[in-house]
Design a protein around this motif. Sequence first.
Motif, mmCIF file in Angstrom:
data_model
loop_
_atom_site.group_PDB
_atom_site.id
_atom_site.type_symbol
_atom_site.label_atom_id
_atom_site.label_comp_id
_atom_site.label_asym_id
_atom_site.label_seq_id
_atom_site.Cartn_x
_atom_site.Cartn_y
_atom_site.Cartn_z
ATOM 1 N N SER A 80 0.839 -1.201 0.000
ATOM 2 C CA SER A 80 0.000 0.000 0.000
ATOM 3 C C SER A 80 0.870 1.245 0.000
ATOM 4 N N VAL A 81 0.325 2.330 -0.539
ATOM 5 C CA VAL A 81 1.094 3.576 -0.569
ATOM 6 C C VAL A 81 1.379 4.082 0.843
ATOM 7 N N SER A 82 0.480 3.812 1.784
ATOM 8 C CA SER A 82 0.725 4.262 3.155
ATOM 9 C C SER A 82 1.877 3.478 3.791
ATOM 10 N N SER A 83 1.989 2.191 3.464
ATOM 11 C CA SER A 83 3.110 1.398 3.976
ATOM 12 C C SER A 83 4.426 1.868 3.378
ATOM 13 N N VAL A 84 4.420 2.155 2.080
ATOM 14 C CA VAL A 84 5.620 2.692 1.442
ATOM 15 C C VAL A 84 6.008 4.015 2.086
ATOM 16 N N ALA A 85 5.019 4.869 2.329
ATOM 17 C CA ALA A 85 5.294 6.178 2.921
ATOM 18 C C ALA A 85 5.938 6.032 4.291
ATOM 19 N N ARG A 86 5.402 5.177 5.121
ATOM 20 C CA ARG A 86 5.991 4.975 6.452
ATOM 21 C C ARG A 86 7.421 4.461 6.339
ATOM 22 N N PHE A 87 7.657 3.598 5.347
ATOM 23 C CA PHE A 87 9.002 3.064 5.170
ATOM 24 C C PHE A 87 9.961 4.158 4.701
ATOM 25 N N LEU A 88 9.513 4.995 3.781
ATOM 26 C CA LEU A 88 10.344 6.104 3.311
ATOM 27 C C LEU A 88 10.739 7.019 4.466
ATOM 28 N N VAL A 89 9.783 7.330 5.319
ATOM 29 C CA VAL A 89 10.059 8.190 6.469
ATOM 30 C C VAL A 89 11.035 7.510 7.424
ATOM 31 N N LYS A 90 10.816 6.244 7.688
ATOM 32 C CA LYS A 90 11.717 5.500 8.585
ATOM 33 C C LYS A 90 13.153 5.509 8.052
ATOM 34 N N VAL A 91 13.294 5.265 6.756
ATOM 35 C CA VAL A 91 14.623 5.259 6.133
ATOM 36 C C VAL A 91 15.279 6.629 6.246
ATOM 37 N N ALA A 92 14.494 7.684 5.996
ATOM 38 C CA ALA A 92 15.041 9.041 6.046
ATOM 39 C C ALA A 92 15.410 9.453 7.465
ATOM 40 N N VAL A 93 14.549 9.159 8.424
ATOM 41 C CA VAL A 93 14.772 9.583 9.811
ATOM 42 C C VAL A 93 15.911 8.795 10.461
ATOM 43 N N GLU A 94 15.968 7.502 10.178
ATOM 44 C CA GLU A 94 16.947 6.644 10.855
ATOM 45 C C GLU A 94 18.242 6.462 10.067
ATOM 46 N N GLY A 95 18.309 7.007 8.864
ATOM 47 C CA GLY A 95 19.537 6.911 8.080
ATOM 48 C C GLY A 95 19.847 5.512 7.604
ATOM 49 N N LEU A 96 18.833 4.808 7.136
ATOM 50 C CA LEU A 96 19.003 3.422 6.710
ATOM 51 C C LEU A 96 19.311 3.320 5.214
ATOM 52 N N TYR A 97 19.940 2.225 4.829
ATOM 53 C CA TYR A 97 20.193 1.880 3.414
ATOM 54 C C TYR A 97 20.902 3.002 2.651
ATOM 55 N N VAL A 98 21.898 3.588 3.268
ATOM 56 C CA VAL A 98 22.614 4.686 2.620
ATOM 57 C C VAL A 98 23.424 4.159 1.440
ATOM 58 N N LYS A 99 23.310 4.853 0.316
ATOM 59 C CA LYS A 99 23.967 4.502 -0.946
ATOM 60 C C LYS A 99 23.627 3.084 -1.375
ATOM 61 N N SER A 100 22.348 2.750 -1.271
ATOM 62 C CA SER A 100 21.893 1.442 -1.723
ATOM 63 C C SER A 100 20.426 1.523 -2.121
ATOM 64 N N ALA A 101 20.010 0.509 -2.864
ATOM 65 C CA ALA A 101 18.608 0.371 -3.250
ATOM 66 C C ALA A 101 18.012 -0.804 -2.495
ATOM 67 N N VAL A 102 16.724 -0.718 -2.199
ATOM 68 C CA VAL A 102 16.048 -1.788 -1.470
ATOM 69 C C VAL A 102 14.673 -1.995 -2.100
ATOM 70 N N VAL A 103 14.304 -3.255 -2.338
ATOM 71 C CA VAL A 103 12.986 -3.596 -2.862
ATOM 72 C C VAL A 103 12.067 -3.867 -1.675
ATOM 73 N N VAL A 104 10.849 -3.319 -1.713
ATOM 74 C CA VAL A 104 9.933 -3.478 -0.584
ATOM 75 C C VAL A 104 8.585 -4.037 -1.043
ATOM 76 N N ALA A 105 8.042 -4.916 -0.214
ATOM 77 C CA ALA A 105 6.697 -5.469 -0.399
ATOM 78 C C ALA A 105 6.060 -5.561 0.966
ATOM 79 N N GLU A 106 4.756 -5.710 1.010
ATOM 80 C CA GLU A 106 4.051 -5.815 2.283
ATOM 81 C C GLU A 106 4.030 -7.252 2.758
ATOM 82 N N ASN A 107 4.270 -7.425 4.052
ATOM 83 C CA ASN A 107 4.118 -8.762 4.627
ATOM 84 C C ASN A 107 2.633 -9.145 4.588
ATOM 85 N N MET A 108 2.349 -10.322 4.123
ATOM 86 C CA MET A 108 0.964 -10.761 4.016
ATOM 87 C C MET A 108 0.606 -11.683 5.191
#
Length: 230
Positions: free
Chosen positions: A202-230
């Motif tokens: 969902s776009v809301s899950s992606v948004a929360r992940f984007l914020v988490k990555v930005a705030v916590e400084g995660l995955y610097v200089k890398s790409a990450v594929v994301v999907a929702e846990n079902m």
Amino acid sequence: MHFLLLGANGRTGQHVLSTLLSQGHTAVALVRTSTSLTPRDGLTIVTGSPLSKPDIRSALLATPSLPLSAAIITLNTVRKSESPFAAQLSPPRLLADSCANVCQVLEDAGIFRIVVMSTAGVGDSWGNLPWLSKAFLGYTNVKFALADHNLVDEEIRSTRMEWTLVRAVKLKFDDGKLTDANMGVRTMDSDGVGMSLTDSISVSSVARFLVKVAVEGLYVKSAVVVAENM
């Protein structure tokens, strides 16, 4: 923290903005039309285009008392309608040139953190994309957006930025409705090994992940594929 947002009036960007403000952060959003966002405490709205470096600089200067921590980009290309076969309205390098402009302006200002929403199928994740997804991306006008995202991938790696590319699988548009905040996000390496045809997020899950990555400084200089846990 204080963030520059590009694409804040889009479906994912609106969730990014709401998530940031709910966590006590502040943001300056560069949008083409000021009325496309509702004024809120903690939000500064600047009218302009990400294709214009002066407009981006204006956004940075709009909040002199708030030093910028990072930028989050959730821009996407525009088609004539939601149909994947609809004609592309955006210029071919909208995303790539916008990203390059932001990176240059931020570098000049001594700010180096940027998080960009991308899509599964970009770069080295193409090889592990399910074949039906490849057919959809390759034989509809969505291919133009994919090409632009690939250009973003190339552009950002040539900068000095501390970048993160978040490659989302098939998006579920919840149109402003909040989904379960406890819904987990499954991460995969940049090559997307483990992706399946049934994956979505969902776009809301992606948004929360984007914020988490930005705030916590995660995955610097890398790409990450994301999907929702079902």
